[in-house]
Motif scaffolding. Structure first.
Motif, PDB file in Angstrom:
ATOM      1  N   ILE A 243       0.844  -1.200   0.000  1.00 42.18           N
ATOM      2  CA  ILE A 243       0.000   0.000   0.000  1.00 42.18           C
ATOM      3  C   ILE A 243       0.884   1.257   0.000  1.00 42.18           C
ATOM      4  O   ILE A 243       0.626   2.221  -0.736  1.00 42.18           O
ATOM      5  CB  ILE A 243      -0.949  -0.006   1.221  1.00 42.18           C
ATOM      6  N   GLN A 244       1.931   1.244   0.816  1.00 41.22           N
ATOM      7  CA  GLN A 244       2.845   2.384   0.860  1.00 41.22           C
ATOM      8  C   GLN A 244       3.574   2.576  -0.467  1.00 41.22           C
ATOM      9  O   GLN A 244       3.705   3.702  -0.959  1.00 41.22           O
ATOM     10  CB  GLN A 244       3.873   2.176   1.976  1.00 41.22           C
ATOM     11  N   ASP A 245       4.025   1.467  -1.058  1.00 40.54           N
ATOM     12  CA  ASP A 245       4.764   1.560  -2.325  1.00 40.54           C
ATOM     13  C   ASP A 245       3.880   2.111  -3.443  1.00 40.54           C
ATOM     14  O   ASP A 245       4.334   2.919  -4.270  1.00 40.54           O
ATOM     15  CB  ASP A 245       5.297   0.177  -2.725  1.00 40.54           C
ATOM     16  N   ALA A 246       2.622   1.693  -3.481  1.00 38.19           N
ATOM     17  CA  ALA A 246       1.702   2.192  -4.503  1.00 38.19           C
ATOM     18  C   ALA A 246       1.483   3.692  -4.326  1.00 38.19           C
ATOM     19  O   ALA A 246       1.448   4.460  -5.302  1.00 38.19           O
ATOM     20  CB  ALA A 246       0.376   1.442  -4.427  1.00 38.19           C
ATOM     21  N   ALA A 247       1.353   4.131  -3.065  1.00 37.29           N
ATOM     22  CA  ALA A 247       1.142   5.556  -2.797  1.00 37.29           C
ATOM     23  C   ALA A 247       2.362   6.378  -3.218  1.00 37.29           C
ATOM     24  O   ALA A 247       2.226   7.474  -3.773  1.00 37.29           O
ATOM     25  CB  ALA A 247       0.850   5.763  -1.311  1.00 37.29           C
ATOM     26  N   THR A 266      -2.261  -4.374  11.978  1.00 35.81           N
ATOM     27  CA  THR A 266      -0.973  -4.828  11.449  1.00 35.81           C
ATOM     28  C   THR A 266      -0.782  -4.576   9.959  1.00 35.81           C
ATOM     29  O   THR A 266       0.293  -4.844   9.422  1.00 35.81           O
ATOM     30  CB  THR A 266      -0.773  -6.334  11.721  1.00 35.81           C
ATOM     31  N   ALA A 267      -1.807  -4.044   9.281  1.00 36.33           N
ATOM     32  CA  ALA A 267      -1.656  -3.752   7.848  1.00 36.33           C
ATOM     33  C   ALA A 267      -2.002  -2.304   7.523  1.00 36.33           C
ATOM     34  O   ALA A 267      -1.162  -1.555   7.023  1.00 36.33           O
ATOM     35  CB  ALA A 267      -2.528  -4.693   7.013  1.00 36.33           C
ATOM     36  N   LEU A 268      -3.223  -1.892   7.822  1.00 41.89           N
ATOM     37  CA  LEU A 268      -3.681  -0.588   7.364  1.00 41.89           C
ATOM     38  C   LEU A 268      -3.085   0.581   8.140  1.00 41.89           C
ATOM     39  O   LEU A 268      -2.702   1.594   7.552  1.00 41.89           O
ATOM     40  CB  LEU A 268      -5.211  -0.539   7.403  1.00 41.89           C
ATOM     41  N   LYS A 269      -2.984   0.462   9.451  1.00 45.28           N
ATOM     42  CA  LYS A 269      -2.367   1.545  10.223  1.00 45.28           C
ATOM     43  C   LYS A 269      -0.887   1.697   9.908  1.00 45.28           C
ATOM     44  O   LYS A 269      -0.408   2.822   9.714  1.00 45.28           O
ATOM     45  CB  LYS A 269      -2.601   1.321  11.722  1.00 45.28           C
ATOM     46  N   PRO A 273      -3.181   5.338   7.465  1.00 42.09           N
ATOM     47  CA  PRO A 273      -4.621   5.375   7.183  1.00 42.09           C
ATOM     48  C   PRO A 273      -4.961   6.183   5.927  1.00 42.09           C
ATOM     49  O   PRO A 273      -5.871   5.821   5.178  1.00 42.09           O
ATOM     50  CB  PRO A 273      -5.204   6.020   8.448  1.00 42.09           C
ATOM     51  N   GLU A 274      -4.198   7.262   5.675  1.00 39.98           N
ATOM     52  CA  GLU A 274      -4.489   8.085   4.502  1.00 39.98           C
ATOM     53  C   GLU A 274      -4.203   7.324   3.207  1.00 39.98           C
ATOM     54  O   GLU A 274      -4.861   7.561   2.178  1.00 39.98           O
ATOM     55  CB  GLU A 274      -3.658   9.380   4.545  1.00 39.98           C
ATOM     56  N   ASN A 275      -3.247   6.403   3.252  1.00 40.23           N
ATOM     57  CA  ASN A 275      -2.947   5.580   2.077  1.00 40.23           C
ATOM     58  C   ASN A 275      -3.905   4.405   1.931  1.00 40.23           C
ATOM     59  O   ASN A 275      -4.054   3.849   0.835  1.00 40.23           O
ATOM     60  CB  ASN A 275      -1.513   5.031   2.159  1.00 40.23           C
ATOM     61  N   GLN A 382     -15.343  -1.797   3.099  1.00 39.70           N
ATOM     62  CA  GLN A 382     -14.361  -0.834   2.592  1.00 39.70           C
ATOM     63  C   GLN A 382     -13.858   0.022   3.752  1.00 39.70           C
ATOM     64  O   GLN A 382     -14.638   0.453   4.610  1.00 39.70           O
ATOM     65  CB  GLN A 382     -14.994   0.039   1.512  1.00 39.70           C
ATOM     66  N   PHE A 383     -12.551   0.268   3.775  1.00 40.59           N
ATOM     67  CA  PHE A 383     -11.937   1.027   4.860  1.00 40.59           C
ATOM     68  C   PHE A 383     -12.126   2.525   4.642  1.00 40.59           C
ATOM     69  O   PHE A 383     -11.826   3.052   3.567  1.00 40.59           O
ATOM     70  CB  PHE A 383     -10.442   0.712   4.924  1.00 40.59           C
ATOM     71  N   ASP A 384     -12.639   3.223   5.656  1.00 39.82           N
ATOM     72  CA  ASP A 384     -12.904   4.657   5.523  1.00 39.82           C
ATOM     73  C   ASP A 384     -11.846   5.525   6.198  1.00 39.82           C
ATOM     74  O   ASP A 384     -12.016   6.743   6.338  1.00 39.82           O
ATOM     75  CB  ASP A 384     -14.296   4.997   6.077  1.00 39.82           C
TER      76      ASP A 384
END
Length: 404
Positions: A243-247, A266-269, A273-275, A382-384
């Motif tokens: 997720i970070q690499d794509a951003a 362990t993944a999204l935070k 969160p903005e990514n 979906q994550f908000d």
């Protein structure tokens, strides 16, 4: 006099026979005060993040024991570290059965380890209940009647993503990055199955190893395909990196994560969160911050306190462990005083629309003599930026185009 003597002997023999039957029903792994349960988790090694599930299950049983246990019996939860190694799993399972004398194996994590011990446990008629794997090979009562899964099938999860893509983003280009193991392969295969004739929309897919240090290179290659849909199947830590690499590359496709990689903690935070806003997954469990827990806030908070003190930090693992342990307790309660291994399996195979408190609304547990897949429903969420929001109805097993 001889007649009375013979009658007395017959009565004594009958009572001895009944006593023997009672002992068999109870089983050696059960006493008046204790039920011994075996478990294996990766508390160390490459998959140690999932060891948090075992800590959550231990916390649940501790809380249960403080409240009296099951019909006066406490759960003795014996959980060992198999380091996600199948050879170690077999060795430890043998020790749990032959030395610790457990009644059953419960909730052990991972496909390779569960496959490695399946034959051993079935030959000895020891329940291998609610394994923490969605591999289809662990759901076959015709061949392995003492092994029962718990979570939804990995392949069916992949099909759900395919159906969502077809319905919401038809004719869009798709890429996939999947971990080169049973989980990744099954999810990707389900994606292909679900897309059917439209699987040609997959412009590129890359299989990677869990310890791959070149995820950024893979993401760069996938971006160059011009794809609008990105499906990832792997571990939470790698999901965070992806997720970070794509951003960083300013690439913002529709991002679909497999359920195993969708932990907020362990993944999204860690990804930011903005990514992570907009990420989609298929879920069957409530999120730890879901207001739906408020109805059971007292039980949930007491559990979380125990889990946190045991070193648990992963909210996703907490819910998974809570839900799996609650399901096992339901089975043991249904057993009453007949805690034989045969009755444990019988009761596990007679769950009917059981509404586990940690399951999403509309997701229920049902089993039968030929249905060893307790959970067959998922819901797209979906994550908000803070929590998961439902974006669709509860979905049963998805079918590929070829099935229609």
């Amino acid at each position: 006099m001889q007649t009375w003597t013979r009658m007395l002997v017959a009565v004594v023999l009958a009572l001895a026979s009944l006593s023997a039957i009672s002992e068999r029903v109870r089983d050696e792994a059960v006493t008046d005060t204790e039920i011994r349960i075996g478990n294996l988790m990766p508390y160390s090694g490459s998959l140690q993040a999932f060891g948090a599930i075992g800590k959550a299950e231990a916390a649940y049983f501790d809380l249960l024991n403080e409240r009296g246990g099951i019909n006066g019996r406490k759960i003795r939860f014996i959980s060992y570290d198999d380091k996600s190694d199948p050879v170690t799993a077999l060795k430890l399972t043998s020790a749990l059965v032959e030395n610790d004398n457990v009644l059953l194996m419960f909730g052990s994590f991972g496909t390779p380890g569960n496959l490695a011990v399946r034959k051993y446990l079935n030959e000895r008629q020891i329940p291998q209940l609610f394994v923490a794997s969605g591999d289809d090979h662990l759901f076959d009562p015709s061949l392995f009647p003492w092994t029962m899964g718990w979570q939804p099938s990995f392949r069916e999860e992949g099909r759900i993503y395919a159906n969502y893509i077809q319905a919401t983003y038809p004719n869009r280009r798709i890429v996939a990055l999947w971990q080169n193991d049973q989980v990744g392969r099954e999810i990707f295969k389900g994606l292909e199955d679900g897309l059917g004739d439209t699987a040609r929309a997959i412009r590129a897919d890359i299989a990677y190893d869990a310890a791959d240090e070149h995820l950024d290179t893979h993401i760069s290659i996938l971006k160059q395909s011009g794809a609008e849909i990105f499906v990832f199947a792997g571990l939470p830590a790698n999901a965070a990196k992806v997720i970070q690499d794509a951003a960083k590359l300013n690439w913002h496709p529709v991002f679909i994560l497999d359920h195993m990689a969708s932990s907020i903690a362990t993944a999204l935070k860690p990804a930011g969160p903005e990514n992570s806003v907009g990420v989609i997954t298929a879920a069957f469990l409530k999120d730890a911050s879901d207001p739906a827990w408020n109805a059971d806030a007292k039980n949930w908070q007491a559990f979380i306190d125990k889990y946190s003190r045991a070193g648990g930090k992963d909210d996703g693992a907490a819910v998974f462990g809570y839900a799996a342990a609650e399901t096992l307790v339901q089975v043991l309660r249904q057993c009453g005083n007949d805690l034989s291994r045969e009755n444990v399996m019988k009761q596990a195979a007679t769950l009917k629309d059981y509404q586990n408190s940690a399951l999403l609304p509309g997701v229920k547990i049902s089993t039968g003599p030929f249905n060893f897949r307790p959970i067959r429903h998922m819901r797209l969420v979906q994550f908000d930026g803070q929590t998961w929001q439902s974006i669709g109805d509860v979905l049963e097993t998805a079918f590929s185009n070829a099935d229609h």
